[in-house]
Design a protein around this motif. Structure first.
Motif, PDB file in Angstrom:
ATOM      1  N   THR A  46     -15.250   6.453   3.851  1.00 17.61           N
ATOM      2  CA  THR A  46     -15.242   7.923   3.790  1.00 17.61           C
ATOM      3  C   THR A  46     -13.884   8.384   3.268  1.00 17.61           C
ATOM      4  O   THR A  46     -13.142   7.597   2.690  1.00 17.61           O
ATOM      5  CB  THR A  46     -15.516   8.512   5.180  1.00 17.61           C
ATOM      6  N   GLY A  47     -13.547   9.651   3.504  1.00 22.96           N
ATOM      7  CA  GLY A  47     -12.266  10.190   3.046  1.00 22.96           C
ATOM      8  C   GLY A  47     -12.389  10.761   1.638  1.00 22.96           C
ATOM      9  O   GLY A  47     -13.473  10.776   1.051  1.00 22.96           O
ATOM     10  N   PHE A 153      -9.915   1.625   9.684  1.00 23.48           N
ATOM     11  CA  PHE A 153      -8.864   2.202  10.533  1.00 23.48           C
ATOM     12  C   PHE A 153      -8.041   1.079  11.179  1.00 23.48           C
ATOM     13  O   PHE A 153      -7.588   1.201  12.313  1.00 23.48           O
ATOM     14  CB  PHE A 153      -9.464   3.134  11.583  1.00 23.48           C
TER      15      PHE A 153
HETATM   16  C1  F6R Z   1     -12.288   5.863   5.634  1.00 24.68           C
HETATM   17  C2  F6R Z   1     -11.297   4.832   5.909  1.00 24.68           C
HETATM   18  C3  F6R Z   1      -9.858   5.039   5.615  1.00 24.68           C
HETATM   19  C4  F6R Z   1      -9.597   5.838   4.331  1.00 24.68           C
HETATM   20  C5  F6R Z   1      -8.103   6.043   4.133  1.00 24.68           C
HETATM   21  C6  F6R Z   1      -7.817   6.871   2.900  1.00 24.68           C
HETATM   22  O1  F6R Z   1     -13.589   5.418   6.002  1.00 24.68           O
HETATM   23  O2  F6R Z   1     -11.644   3.799   6.396  1.00 24.68           O
HETATM   24  O3  F6R Z   1      -9.221   3.797   5.541  1.00 24.68           O
HETATM   25  O4  F6R Z   1     -10.131   5.123   3.245  1.00 24.68           O
HETATM   26  O5  F6R Z   1      -7.563   6.680   5.241  1.00 24.68           O
HETATM   27  O6  F6R Z   1      -8.307   8.165   3.072  1.00 24.68           O
HETATM   28  P1  F6R Z   1      -8.371   9.164   1.851  1.00 24.68           P
HETATM   29  O7  F6R Z   1      -9.353   8.599   0.897  1.00 24.68           O
HETATM   30  O8  F6R Z   1      -8.869  10.456   2.449  1.00 24.68           O
HETATM   31  O9  F6R Z   1      -7.006   9.254   1.283  1.00 24.68           O
END
Ligand code: F6R
Length: 257
Positions: A46-47, A153
Protein backbone atom coordinates in the motif's frame (compact mmCIF):
# COMPACT_ATOMS: atom_id res chain seq x y z
CA UNK A 1 25.55 -0.43 -12.48
CA UNK A 2 28.18 1.60 -10.61
CA UNK A 3 30.67 -0.50 -8.65
CA UNK A 4 29.37 0.79 -5.30
CA UNK A 5 25.83 -0.42 -6.03
CA UNK A 6 24.81 -3.69 -4.41
CA UNK A 7 21.41 -3.87 -6.00
CA UNK A 8 20.00 -4.14 -9.51
CA UNK A 9 18.55 -0.70 -10.18
CA UNK A 10 16.44 0.80 -12.98
CA UNK A 11 16.06 4.57 -13.12
CA UNK A 12 13.05 6.13 -14.91
CA UNK A 13 12.46 9.82 -15.65
CA UNK A 14 9.48 9.92 -13.32
CA UNK A 15 6.99 7.88 -11.27
CA UNK A 16 4.53 7.58 -14.16
CA UNK A 17 7.06 5.94 -16.50
CA UNK A 18 8.45 3.67 -13.77
CA UNK A 19 4.97 2.61 -12.67
CA UNK A 20 3.97 1.56 -16.19
CA UNK A 21 7.14 -0.56 -16.43
CA UNK A 22 6.34 -2.25 -13.09
CA UNK A 23 2.71 -2.87 -14.09
CA UNK A 24 3.90 -4.50 -17.33
CA UNK A 25 6.10 -6.91 -15.38
CA UNK A 26 3.21 -7.85 -13.09
CA UNK A 27 0.92 -8.33 -16.10
CA UNK A 28 3.53 -10.59 -17.70
CA UNK A 29 3.62 -12.83 -14.61
CA UNK A 30 -0.19 -13.04 -14.61
CA UNK A 31 -0.31 -13.87 -18.34
CA UNK A 32 2.46 -16.49 -18.10
CA UNK A 33 0.73 -18.20 -15.19
CA UNK A 34 -2.65 -17.99 -16.96
CA UNK A 35 -1.18 -19.59 -20.08
CA UNK A 36 -0.10 -22.56 -17.96
CA UNK A 37 -3.47 -22.74 -16.20
CA UNK A 38 -1.80 -21.77 -12.92
CA UNK A 39 -2.61 -19.16 -10.30
CA UNK A 40 -0.34 -16.12 -9.98
CA UNK A 41 0.38 -15.37 -6.32
CA UNK A 42 1.17 -11.69 -5.82
CA UNK A 43 2.41 -9.94 -2.69
CA UNK A 44 1.13 -6.36 -2.71
CA UNK A 45 1.96 -3.10 -0.96
CA UNK A 46 0.00 0.00 0.00
CA UNK A 47 1.09 3.63 0.42
CA UNK A 48 1.68 6.25 -2.25
CA UNK A 49 4.37 4.36 -4.18
CA UNK A 50 2.15 1.72 -5.89
CA UNK A 51 -0.78 4.02 -6.74
CA UNK A 52 0.14 4.53 -10.39
CA UNK A 53 1.01 0.83 -10.78
CA UNK A 54 -2.49 -0.09 -9.61
CA UNK A 55 -4.04 2.54 -11.90
CA UNK A 56 -2.18 1.01 -14.85
CA UNK A 57 -3.25 -2.55 -13.89
CA UNK A 58 -6.87 -1.35 -13.72
CA UNK A 59 -6.48 0.20 -17.19
CA UNK A 60 -5.00 -3.06 -18.54
CA UNK A 61 -7.92 -5.00 -17.05
CA UNK A 62 -10.49 -2.65 -18.61
CA UNK A 63 -8.85 -1.98 -21.96
CA UNK A 64 -6.58 -4.94 -22.68
CA UNK A 65 -8.48 -7.82 -21.14
CA UNK A 66 -5.90 -8.55 -18.44
CA UNK A 67 -7.82 -10.87 -16.13
CA UNK A 68 -7.24 -11.31 -12.40
CA UNK A 69 -9.60 -14.30 -12.09
CA UNK A 70 -6.58 -16.56 -11.60
CA UNK A 71 -4.68 -14.25 -9.26
CA UNK A 72 -4.30 -14.57 -5.49
CA UNK A 73 -2.98 -11.64 -3.49
CA UNK A 74 -1.37 -11.29 -0.07
CA UNK A 75 -0.82 -7.81 1.28
CA UNK A 76 2.24 -6.98 3.30
CA UNK A 77 0.73 -5.29 6.29
CA UNK A 78 -2.10 -3.64 8.19
CA UNK A 79 -2.28 -1.15 11.04
CA UNK A 80 -3.27 -2.82 14.30
CA UNK A 81 -6.55 -1.50 15.64
CA UNK A 82 -8.10 -0.31 12.38
CA UNK A 83 -11.30 -1.90 11.11
CA UNK A 84 -11.73 -2.66 7.40
CA UNK A 85 -14.11 0.25 6.89
CA UNK A 86 -11.65 2.78 8.34
CA UNK A 87 -10.45 4.83 5.37
CA UNK A 88 -6.86 4.66 6.67
CA UNK A 89 -6.88 0.85 6.85
CA UNK A 90 -4.92 -1.00 4.22
CA UNK A 91 -7.96 -3.20 3.57
CA UNK A 92 -9.84 -0.04 2.57
CA UNK A 93 -6.88 1.26 0.54
CA UNK A 94 -6.52 -1.93 -1.50
CA UNK A 95 -10.21 -2.20 -2.31
CA UNK A 96 -10.52 1.48 -3.13
CA UNK A 97 -7.38 1.62 -5.28
CA UNK A 98 -7.36 -1.81 -6.92
CA UNK A 99 -9.63 -4.71 -5.98
CA UNK A 100 -12.97 -2.93 -6.53
CA UNK A 101 -11.93 -2.14 -10.11
CA UNK A 102 -10.63 -5.51 -11.37
CA UNK A 103 -12.14 -8.98 -11.79
CA UNK A 104 -10.33 -10.64 -8.87
CA UNK A 105 -12.57 -13.04 -6.87
CA UNK A 106 -13.09 -11.68 -3.33
CA UNK A 107 -11.94 -14.97 -1.80
CA UNK A 108 -8.54 -14.63 -3.53
CA UNK A 109 -7.72 -11.42 -1.67
CA UNK A 110 -5.75 -11.51 1.59
CA UNK A 111 -4.93 -8.45 3.69
CA UNK A 112 -3.60 -8.94 7.23
CA UNK A 113 -6.24 -8.52 9.91
CA UNK A 114 -5.78 -5.52 12.20
CA UNK A 115 -8.50 -6.28 14.71
CA UNK A 116 -7.82 -9.69 16.26
CA UNK A 117 -7.46 -9.78 20.06
CA UNK A 118 -3.90 -9.40 21.35
CA UNK A 119 -3.82 -13.03 22.49
CA UNK A 120 -4.79 -14.19 18.98
CA UNK A 121 -2.09 -12.28 17.10
CA UNK A 122 0.51 -15.03 17.16
CA UNK A 123 -1.76 -17.78 15.86
CA UNK A 124 -3.27 -15.43 13.28
CA UNK A 125 0.23 -14.62 11.97
CA UNK A 126 1.16 -18.32 11.79
CA UNK A 127 -2.02 -18.87 9.81
CA UNK A 128 -1.06 -16.11 7.32
CA UNK A 129 2.32 -17.76 6.71
CA UNK A 130 0.62 -21.12 6.15
CA UNK A 131 -1.90 -19.58 3.77
CA UNK A 132 0.90 -18.10 1.63
CA UNK A 133 2.66 -21.47 1.57
CA UNK A 134 -0.56 -23.33 0.74
CA UNK A 135 -1.06 -20.98 -2.22
CA UNK A 136 2.35 -22.12 -3.52
CA UNK A 137 4.41 -19.19 -2.18
CA UNK A 138 4.71 -15.69 -3.60
CA UNK A 139 5.54 -15.55 -7.30
CA UNK A 140 6.11 -11.84 -6.93
CA UNK A 141 6.36 -9.21 -4.18
CA UNK A 142 5.85 -5.49 -4.73
CA UNK A 143 7.53 -3.24 -2.18
CA UNK A 144 7.84 0.42 -1.26
CA UNK A 145 10.46 1.63 1.18
CA UNK A 146 9.94 3.69 4.31
CA UNK A 147 12.33 6.49 5.22
CA UNK A 148 13.18 4.40 8.29
CA UNK A 149 14.51 1.72 5.90
CA UNK A 150 11.53 -0.57 6.44
CA UNK A 151 10.07 -2.96 3.89
CA UNK A 152 6.56 -3.99 4.77
CA UNK A 153 6.52 -2.66 8.32
CA UNK A 154 9.80 -4.39 9.20
CA UNK A 155 11.31 -1.52 11.10
CA UNK A 156 14.95 -1.47 12.18
CA UNK A 157 16.27 -3.68 13.77
CA UNK A 158 14.21 -6.45 12.12
CA UNK A 159 15.67 -9.93 11.80
CA UNK A 160 16.33 -11.22 8.27
CA UNK A 161 14.54 -14.48 9.20
CA UNK A 162 11.50 -12.72 10.68
CA UNK A 163 8.02 -14.04 9.90
CA UNK A 164 4.58 -12.39 9.92
CA UNK A 165 4.19 -10.74 13.32
CA UNK A 166 3.16 -7.65 15.25
CA UNK A 167 5.68 -4.78 15.31
CA UNK A 168 5.92 -1.31 16.82
CA UNK A 169 6.02 1.44 14.23
CA UNK A 170 9.16 3.60 14.03
CA UNK A 171 8.78 7.27 14.94
CA UNK A 172 9.75 8.31 11.37
CA UNK A 173 7.02 6.04 9.98
CA UNK A 174 4.40 7.44 12.36
CA UNK A 175 5.46 11.03 11.59
CA UNK A 176 5.19 10.35 7.85
CA UNK A 177 1.69 8.91 8.35
CA UNK A 178 0.50 11.73 10.62
CA UNK A 179 -0.97 14.05 7.92
CA UNK A 180 -3.16 11.24 6.52
CA UNK A 181 -4.42 10.47 10.03
CA UNK A 182 -5.08 14.13 10.89
CA UNK A 183 -2.28 14.22 13.48
CA UNK A 184 0.34 12.02 15.13
CA UNK A 185 -1.92 11.11 18.06
CA UNK A 186 -4.28 9.29 15.67
CA UNK A 187 -1.56 7.16 14.06
CA UNK A 188 -1.57 3.57 15.36
CA UNK A 189 1.54 2.56 17.31
CA UNK A 190 1.69 -1.00 16.01
CA UNK A 191 0.95 -3.07 12.94
CA UNK A 192 0.86 -6.62 11.60
CA UNK A 193 3.46 -7.21 8.89
CA UNK A 194 4.88 -10.03 6.82
CA UNK A 195 8.45 -10.63 8.01
CA UNK A 196 11.65 -10.02 6.10
CA UNK A 197 11.95 -13.80 5.81
CA UNK A 198 8.41 -14.02 4.40
CA UNK A 199 9.21 -11.37 1.77
CA UNK A 200 12.53 -12.97 0.95
CA UNK A 201 10.87 -16.22 -0.11
CA UNK A 202 9.15 -14.41 -3.03
CA UNK A 203 10.51 -15.62 -6.37
CA UNK A 204 10.76 -12.08 -7.73
CA UNK A 205 10.76 -8.73 -5.93
CA UNK A 206 10.41 -5.16 -7.19
CA UNK A 207 10.96 -2.27 -4.78
CA UNK A 208 9.78 1.15 -5.95
CA UNK A 209 10.87 4.57 -4.71
CA UNK A 210 9.78 7.92 -6.11
CA UNK A 211 10.79 11.45 -5.24
CA UNK A 212 13.60 13.29 -3.47
CA UNK A 213 12.31 12.36 0.00
CA UNK A 214 13.46 8.77 -0.72
CA UNK A 215 16.92 9.71 -2.07
CA UNK A 216 18.75 9.33 1.24
CA UNK A 217 17.28 5.92 2.14
CA UNK A 218 17.80 4.68 -1.43
CA UNK A 219 21.48 5.62 -1.22
CA UNK A 220 21.86 3.85 2.15
CA UNK A 221 20.05 0.76 0.85
CA UNK A 222 21.72 0.49 -2.55
CA UNK A 223 25.28 1.51 -1.62
CA UNK A 224 25.37 0.76 2.10
CA UNK A 225 26.42 -2.24 4.14
CA UNK A 226 23.76 -4.87 4.81
CA UNK A 227 22.55 -4.36 8.36
CA UNK A 228 19.48 -4.43 10.57
CA UNK A 229 19.73 -0.61 10.81
CA UNK A 230 18.22 -0.56 7.31
CA UNK A 231 16.16 -3.75 6.85
CA UNK A 232 15.77 -3.04 3.10
CA UNK A 233 19.53 -3.75 2.71
CA UNK A 234 18.75 -7.45 3.23
CA UNK A 235 17.38 -7.35 -0.33
CA UNK A 236 20.99 -7.07 -1.56
CA UNK A 237 21.16 -10.84 -1.04
CA UNK A 238 17.92 -11.72 -2.88
CA UNK A 239 18.58 -13.54 -6.19
CA UNK A 240 15.86 -11.75 -8.16
CA UNK A 241 15.25 -8.28 -6.78
CA UNK A 242 15.16 -5.02 -8.76
CA UNK A 243 14.81 -1.47 -7.49
CA UNK A 244 12.72 0.71 -9.80
CA UNK A 245 13.20 4.39 -8.96
CA UNK A 246 12.81 7.80 -10.52
CA UNK A 247 15.61 10.30 -11.09
CA UNK A 248 14.84 12.20 -7.89
CA UNK A 249 15.06 9.07 -5.70
CA UNK A 250 18.37 8.17 -7.43
CA UNK A 251 19.80 11.68 -7.10
CA UNK A 252 22.20 10.96 -4.20
CA UNK A 253 23.69 7.78 -5.70
CA UNK A 254 27.37 7.93 -6.67
CA UNK A 255 26.44 7.33 -10.30
CA UNK A 256 24.29 10.50 -10.31
CA UNK A 257 27.21 12.69 -9.24
C1 F6R B 1 3.00 -0.46 2.68
C2 F6R B 1 4.30 -0.80 3.24
C3 F6R B 1 5.34 0.23 3.47
C4 F6R B 1 5.39 1.31 2.39
C5 F6R B 1 6.45 2.35 2.73
C6 F6R B 1 6.49 3.46 1.71
O1 F6R B 1 2.18 -1.62 2.55
O2 F6R B 1 4.53 -1.93 3.54
O3 F6R B 1 6.59 -0.40 3.58
O4 F6R B 1 5.69 0.70 1.16
O5 F6R B 1 6.20 2.89 3.98
O6 F6R B 1 5.30 4.18 1.74
P1 F6R B 1 4.97 5.24 0.62
O7 F6R B 1 4.81 4.47 -0.64
O8 F6R B 1 3.67 5.86 1.05
O9 F6R B 1 6.10 6.19 0.56
Amino acid sequence: MSNVEKMKLEIYPDQAAGSVAVAQQIAQIIREKNAKGETAVLGLATGSSPLKVYAELIRMCREEGLSFKNVKTFNLDEYYGLTQDNDQSYWYFMHHNLFDHIDIPAENVNVPCGTMAMNEVESWCEGYEKKIEAAGGLDFQLLGIGRSGHIGFNEPPSDPQSKTRMIHLHQITRNDAAPAFGGLDNVPTSAITMGVGTIFKAKKIILMAWGASKADIIKRTVEGVMSDDVPATYLQAHPNCTFVVDKAAASLLERSK
